[in-house]
Structure formats: structure tokens, C-alpha cells
Design a protein around this motif. Structure first.
Motif, PDB file in Angstrom:
ATOM      1  N   ASP A  83       0.821  -1.214   0.000  1.00 27.05           N
ATOM      2  CA  ASP A  83       0.000   0.000   0.000  1.00 27.05           C
ATOM      3  C   ASP A  83       0.852   1.259   0.000  1.00 27.05           C
ATOM      4  OD1 ASP A  83       0.791  -0.855   2.663  1.00 27.05           O
ATOM      5  OD2 ASP A  83      -0.394   0.827   3.417  1.00 27.05           O
ATOM      6  N   HIS A  84       2.151   1.104   0.187  1.00 25.88           N
ATOM      7  CA  HIS A  84       3.038   2.258   0.320  1.00 25.88           C
ATOM      8  C   HIS A  84       3.842   2.462  -0.960  1.00 25.88           C
ATOM      9  CE1 HIS A  84       5.401   5.315   2.149  1.00 25.88           C
ATOM     10  NE2 HIS A  84       6.504   4.601   2.254  1.00 25.88           N
ATOM     11  N   ALA A  85       3.588   3.554  -1.654  1.00 27.28           N
ATOM     12  CA  ALA A  85       4.327   3.991  -2.851  1.00 27.28           C
ATOM     13  C   ALA A  85       3.963   3.229  -4.121  1.00 27.28           C
ATOM     14  CB  ALA A  85       5.839   3.915  -2.629  1.00 27.28           C
ATOM     15  N   SER A  86       3.473   1.999  -3.997  1.00 27.81           N
ATOM     16  CA  SER A  86       3.181   1.204  -5.192  1.00 27.81           C
ATOM     17  C   SER A  86       1.886   1.626  -5.880  1.00 27.81           C
ATOM     18  CB  SER A  86       3.078  -0.282  -4.828  1.00 27.81           C
ATOM     19  OG  SER A  86       4.266  -0.738  -4.244  1.00 27.81           O
ATOM     20  N   VAL A  87       0.950   2.144  -5.111  1.00 25.86           N
ATOM     21  CA  VAL A  87      -0.371   2.480  -5.651  1.00 25.86           C
ATOM     22  C   VAL A  87      -0.311   3.819  -6.378  1.00 25.86           C
ATOM     23  CG1 VAL A  87      -2.787   2.920  -5.074  1.00 25.86           C
ATOM     24  CG2 VAL A  87      -1.494   1.184  -3.811  1.00 25.86           C
ATOM     25  N   ASP A  88      -0.886   3.857  -7.561  1.00 22.74           N
ATOM     26  CA  ASP A  88      -0.938   5.103  -8.334  1.00 22.74           C
ATOM     27  C   ASP A  88      -1.915   6.072  -7.671  1.00 22.74           C
ATOM     28  OD1 ASP A  88      -0.732   7.001 -10.364  1.00 22.74           O
ATOM     29  OD2 ASP A  88      -2.376   6.082 -11.502  1.00 22.74           O
ATOM     30  N   THR A  89      -1.422   7.246  -7.318  1.00 26.38           N
ATOM     31  CA  THR A  89      -2.271   8.237  -6.648  1.00 26.38           C
ATOM     32  C   THR A  89      -2.806   9.290  -7.611  1.00 26.38           C
ATOM     33  OG1 THR A  89      -0.286   9.493  -6.048  1.00 26.38           O
ATOM     34  CG2 THR A  89      -1.148   7.942  -4.412  1.00 26.38           C
ATOM     35  N   GLY A  90      -2.532   9.100  -8.900  1.00 30.38           N
ATOM     36  CA  GLY A  90      -3.101  10.001  -9.896  1.00 30.38           C
ATOM     37  C   GLY A  90      -4.551   9.639 -10.180  1.00 30.38           C
ATOM     38  N   GLU A  91      -5.138  10.314 -11.136  1.00 28.62           N
ATOM     39  CA  GLU A  91      -6.544  10.070 -11.449  1.00 28.62           C
ATOM     40  C   GLU A  91      -6.699   9.783 -12.937  1.00 28.62           C
ATOM     41  OE1 GLU A  91     -10.957  12.129 -10.839  1.00 28.62           O
ATOM     42  OE2 GLU A  91      -9.166  13.042  -9.970  1.00 28.62           O
ATOM     43  N   GLN A  92      -6.805   8.506 -13.245  1.00 35.07           N
ATOM     44  CA  GLN A  92      -6.998   8.102 -14.630  1.00 35.07           C
ATOM     45  C   GLN A  92      -8.463   8.287 -15.019  1.00 35.07           C
ATOM     46  OE1 GLN A  92      -5.745   4.094 -15.468  1.00 35.07           O
ATOM     47  NE2 GLN A  92      -5.747   4.407 -17.678  1.00 35.07           N
ATOM     48  N   ILE A  93      -8.677   8.756 -16.214  1.00 30.59           N
ATOM     49  CA  ILE A  93     -10.036   9.004 -16.698  1.00 30.59           C
ATOM     50  C   ILE A  93     -10.594   7.730 -17.336  1.00 30.59           C
ATOM     51  CG2 ILE A  93     -11.480  10.422 -18.206  1.00 30.59           C
ATOM     52  CD1 ILE A  93     -10.145  11.929 -15.901  1.00 30.59           C
ATOM     53  N   PHE A  94     -11.855   7.445 -17.029  1.00 27.12           N
ATOM     54  CA  PHE A  94     -12.538   6.295 -17.616  1.00 27.12           C
ATOM     55  C   PHE A  94     -13.780   6.772 -18.355  1.00 27.12           C
ATOM     56  CE2 PHE A  94      -9.985   4.557 -14.302  1.00 27.12           C
ATOM     57  CZ  PHE A  94      -9.639   3.273 -14.713  1.00 27.12           C
ATOM     58  N   SER A  95     -14.076   6.108 -19.467  1.00 21.73           N
ATOM     59  CA  SER A  95     -15.285   6.451 -20.214  1.00 21.73           C
ATOM     60  C   SER A  95     -16.508   5.915 -19.475  1.00 21.73           C
ATOM     61  CB  SER A  95     -15.228   5.838 -21.617  1.00 21.73           C
ATOM     62  OG  SER A  95     -15.359   4.417 -21.533  1.00 21.73           O
ATOM     63  N   GLU A  96     -17.684   6.265 -19.957  1.00 16.88           N
ATOM     64  CA  GLU A  96     -18.914   5.775 -19.332  1.00 16.88           C
ATOM     65  C   GLU A  96     -19.012   4.255 -19.398  1.00 16.88           C
ATOM     66  OE1 GLU A  96     -22.247   7.690 -21.076  1.00 16.88           O
ATOM     67  OE2 GLU A  96     -21.765   9.670 -20.241  1.00 16.88           O
ATOM     68  N   ASP A  97     -18.320   3.662 -20.357  1.00 17.46           N
ATOM     69  CA  ASP A  97     -18.324   2.204 -20.496  1.00 17.46           C
ATOM     70  C   ASP A  97     -17.219   1.545 -19.669  1.00 17.46           C
ATOM     71  OD1 ASP A  97     -20.431   2.344 -22.324  1.00 17.46           O
ATOM     72  OD2 ASP A  97     -19.047   2.694 -23.994  1.00 17.46           O
ATOM     73  N   GLY A  98     -16.492   2.342 -18.881  1.00 16.27           N
ATOM     74  CA  GLY A  98     -15.433   1.794 -18.039  1.00 16.27           C
ATOM     75  C   GLY A  98     -14.122   1.573 -18.760  1.00 16.27           C
ATOM     76  N   ILE A  99     -13.967   2.171 -19.940  1.00 15.77           N
ATOM     77  CA  ILE A  99     -12.724   2.008 -20.704  1.00 15.77           C
ATOM     78  C   ILE A  99     -11.723   3.071 -20.254  1.00 15.77           C
ATOM     79  CG2 ILE A  99     -11.687   2.048 -23.003  1.00 15.77           C
ATOM     80  CD1 ILE A  99     -14.431   1.165 -24.088  1.00 15.77           C
ATOM     81  N   PRO A 100     -10.517   2.655 -19.833  1.00 19.04           N
ATOM     82  CA  PRO A 100      -9.536   3.616 -19.320  1.00 19.04           C
ATOM     83  C   PRO A 100      -8.843   4.394 -20.438  1.00 19.04           C
ATOM     84  CG  PRO A 100      -8.600   1.420 -19.300  1.00 19.04           C
ATOM     85  CD  PRO A 100     -10.027   1.258 -19.750  1.00 19.04           C
ATOM     86  N   GLU A 101      -8.408   5.590 -20.102  1.00 14.64           N
ATOM     87  CA  GLU A 101      -7.627   6.399 -21.041  1.00 14.64           C
ATOM     88  C   GLU A 101      -6.249   5.757 -21.197  1.00 14.64           C
ATOM     89  OE1 GLU A 101      -5.501  10.803 -21.247  1.00 14.64           O
ATOM     90  OE2 GLU A 101      -6.831  10.288 -19.582  1.00 14.64           O
ATOM     91  N   GLU A 102      -5.927   5.269 -22.385  1.00 14.29           N
ATOM     92  CA  GLU A 102      -4.726   4.448 -22.554  1.00 14.29           C
ATOM     93  C   GLU A 102      -3.425   5.243 -22.529  1.00 14.29           C
ATOM     94  OE1 GLU A 102      -4.410   4.113 -27.429  1.00 14.29           O
ATOM     95  OE2 GLU A 102      -4.926   2.344 -26.258  1.00 14.29           O
TER      96      GLU A 102
END
Length: 407
Positions: free
Chosen positions: A295-314
Motif C-alpha cells: 500500500d506504500h508507494a506502489s499504488v498510483d495516486t493520480g486520477e486516470q479518466i474512464f469512459s462511461e463504459d469503463g474504458i480507461p484512457e490508454e
């Protein structure tokens, strides 16, 4: 006083313990039962020679210690999509890394805890993939344990079994500071490598499991000194081939170190060009990544955008440490990632569909989450402060808090 100092005592303790384990009702294993079993064993002609110079009291005390602790059942969530069950009793025959680690732990752990360690590491390893499976696979899981309850001992046991099974590259992500990385390296020197890692080969000596079975010598690139983190100059002299012994890397969660490791694997270990991505990848060496304090440093703390269909911004750029951990995993066609933590909340809230073009999938534990049961002698916050009843009162706490009402 350690058992390996006393050959007779060690043999008697081990034999009696095996006899006691055959008892279906473990509640019958009392001090009286232990004494009776020891006396019965020593009365046999075959064991008469062990009576000479035997520290009888030590044998009894050690057996009582080993049988005075109980452990509950681990709890687990599993997703076996794409998984092929593979770990059998037959497969575990002649697993020397595990056997010497188990024998080394016998002098420190009670028998119940050692059996629990064996069982939980079997469970975790079995939920990973068979390293001899040739097609591409990717398993990611999370192990949750209490604070200071033996997580390092657990993942050391897992590493030993993984090496026995055929995992060839083992990377341990060990904190963000040199002293923590060095401390983890020392623990793995004792429990897995069997010798002190040192930049000077003349100063390497057998320790820990190496004193039990010195015939096993896993390879290493990092060492136990404060400056012993992954170093390209040292690594360039290491020719990694699939038929060789497993390789251990103990590295900090540091952008520079992980970037250096990623580049070295890409340049020196990758063996083919992926026809789909046109990137160099490793197909001949199965990878196991152990993420300590995941849980320390490994988790991305940024905010990736997802479409309404749950598709991540690549084309999203995750934070550096998360990015390079994923890039290292993405270099391998056959890989397993296991995070260890006492506080899993950040990990379980990783988006299960998070993925990027460069890094591949995020570190969500999609294969399993296993909660290690604590032993009865573990003292944590709930043991000290009790459990909240929901009405402001607490129950089962130690008698250390006294309310003063005469003020």
C-alpha cells in the motif's frame, strides 16, 4: 538455546511432534500427554541411544511451547478465470528450498505456526500459475497480515516454494529507504539464499538455511550493504539463462532504481520481440514480484479518466513508482505479482480495469485476496484495547486502562 545445537534433542523433539500430530483431537495434547509420549519413545530400543546426555527438560519445554498456540483459518477471495490448478503433493516432492527453510524455522516457530505457514504459502503459490506453463499468464494477488505478525517470514517461505516450483526471476520490492531494503535483503540472505550477500566474494559466508543445506546457491545481484541496491555495473556481469538457478533482486521502491532495473531487463534479459506490440519481452523466464508494504508507494495516486463504459484512457501517465513496477511486469509474458500489507485499503480501491498502453494493467489484486489468520499469542490493537461494542464500551481488552472518577 537452539535445537540445532543438540542433535539428540532435535531428533527426539521432531519424532515426538510427529507422533502428537497424529492425534485427531489436538485438545488431548497436554503437558502430561507430551511427557508420556517422550517417555514412551525413549523406552523403545531403537531410541535408547538418544537417552545419553539428553536434556530431558529442554525436550519437554520445547514440545510444550510448540503445542501451546492455535491459529484460526485464513480467509480468501478467489478469481480463477484463466487459472489452471497445478500444485499437488506429487509436485512438492524433493522441494529442497522449502525443506531447508522449514527446518531452519523449526528452531523459532511453534509447530502450529509452522504448519500454518506451510499451508498458507501452499495456498498462495497454488493461486499463482505453474511456472512451467508455457503460454502467457498473469496472476496478481494480495496477502493481508497483521502488523509485525510474520509477513516477511511468509513471503520468504513463498519465495522458497516458488524457486522449487521453477520461478526463475524473483524481485522483492522492499521499502523506500536503504536501511529497510538492506534489512529485507539480510532476512532473505538467511531464509532463502543461505549466504551473506556481499560485494566482495571473499567475504561471503554461509548463514541461516545455508548451514542446513549448502548445496543450494540461488544467484543474487543486490547485496546486504546500504549501497547494495540494484546496480547496472554489477548486473552486467550476470548472464541470466533459463536453465540456471533462480535469481533474487531486492530493490527499493525508487524511481531511479526501478527505471534502471527495467532498462537492464529490457536490454539484457528480454529474448524476443512481441509480434503484437513490437516490444522486447521475456518469455523464457517466469517472474515473481513480491511487493512488501504494497500500500506504500506502489499504488498510483493520480486520477486516470474512464469512459462511461469503463474504458480507461490508454495514454494516461501514472505516478513514477507505480509506472515502473507495471512496466517491469509488462516485460514478461509469464508473471505473478503478490502484494503484502497490513493495511490493504489503497490496494483494493485500485480500479479493476485500470490499464495503459505503456504500463499494461494496474496492480489491482484480481486473482485473490488472502487474509492471514493471526496466532493466539499475537498481541495487536484489538488484544490491547478490546473490541468496540458500538455503544461506547469495549470488551475483551487487557486490564491496562483504569478510569479515575474521584477527581
Amino acid at each position: 538455546m537452539y535445537l540445532n545445537h543438540y542433535k539428540n534433542e532435535k531428533t527426539v523433539v521432531k519424532t515426538v511432534q510427529e507422533l502428537l500430530l497424529s492425534e485427531e483431537d489436538k485438545s488431548l495434547i497436554t503437558p502430561e500427554k507430551i511427557t508420556e509420549t517422550v517417555d514412551s519413545l525413549l523406552s523403545m530400543k531403537l531410541y535408547a541411544k538418544f537417552r545419553e546426555n539428553l536434556d530431558y527438560d529442554f525436550v519437554i519445554d520445547e514440545l510444550i511451547r510448540r503445542n501451546s498456540i492455535w491459529i484460526g483459518q485464513d480467509s480468501i477471495l478467489i478469481n480463477n478465470v484463466g487459472h489452471v490448478a497445478w500444485l499437488t503433493t506429487e509436485r512438492k516432492k524433493d522441494w529442497r528450498y522449502w525443506e531447508r527453510y522449514k527446518e531452519w524455522q523449526e528452531k523459532k516457530l511453534d509447530w502450529v505456526s509452522l504448519n500454518a505457514l506451510d499451508k498458507s504459502t501452499d495456498e498462495i503459490l497454488g493461486l499463482l500459475e505453474d511456472p512451467t506453463r508455457k503460454d502467457a499468464w498473469d496472476r496478481r494477488g494480495l496477502v493481508v497480515g497483521h502488523v509485525q505478525s510474520g509477513k516477511t517470514g511468509n513471503f520468504t517461505g513463498l519465495i522458497c516454494k516458488a524457486a522449487d516450483a521453477g520461478y526463475k526471476i524473483i524481485i522483492v520490492l522492499a521499502g523506500m529507504h536503504n536501511n529497510l531494503r538492506s534489512q529485507t535483503q539480510m532476512r532473505l540472505d538467511e531464509g532463502f539464499l543461505g549466504y551473506e550477500t556481499h560485494p566482495d566474494p571473499e567475504k561471503i559466508k554461509l548463514i541461516g538455511v545455508g548451514e542446513i543445506d549448502s548445496g543450494l546457491r540461488p544467484n543474487y545481484v543486490t547485496n546486504r550493504t546500504d549501497k547494495g541496491d540494484f546496480n547496472k555495473n554489477l548486473a552486467d556481469g550476470a548472464g541470466i539463462r533459463p536453465e540456471e538457478r533462480p535469481w533474487l533482486f531486492v530493490v527499493k521502491k525508487n524511481k531511479t532504481v526501478l527505471k534502471r532495473l527495467h532498462k537492464w531487463i529490457h536490454d539484457h534479459v528480454a529474448n524476443i520481440i512481441d509480434p503484437n506490440t513490437h516490444q522486447r519481452i521475456v518469455t523464457n523466464l517466469p517472474l515473481l514480484v513480491i511487493d512488501d508494504e504494497a500500500d506504500h508507494a506502489s499504488v498510483d495516486t493520480g486520477e486516470q479518466i474512464f469512459s462511461e463504459d469503463g474504458i480507461p484512457e490508454e495514454n494516461y501517465d501514472p505516478k513514477a513508482i507505480n509506472s515502473y513496477i507495471r512496466k517491469i511486469l509488462n516485460l514478461f509474458s509469464r508473471k505473478a505479482y503478490v502484494g503484502y500489507t497490513a493495511t490493504p485499503f489503497a490496494n483494493i480501491y485500485i480500479h479493476e480495469q485500470a490499464e495503459t498502453k505503456k504500463e499494461g494493467k494496474d496492480l489491482f489484486p484480481e486473482a485473490f485476496i488472502l487474509n492471514l489468520a493471526s496466532p493466539s499469542n499475537y498481541i495487536g490493537p484489538s488484544r490491547v484495547f478490546g473490541i468496540n461494542n458500538g455503544d461506547g464500551s469495549r470488551k475483551n481488552q487487557l486490564p491496562i486502562i483504569h478510569e479515575i472518577d474521584d477527581h
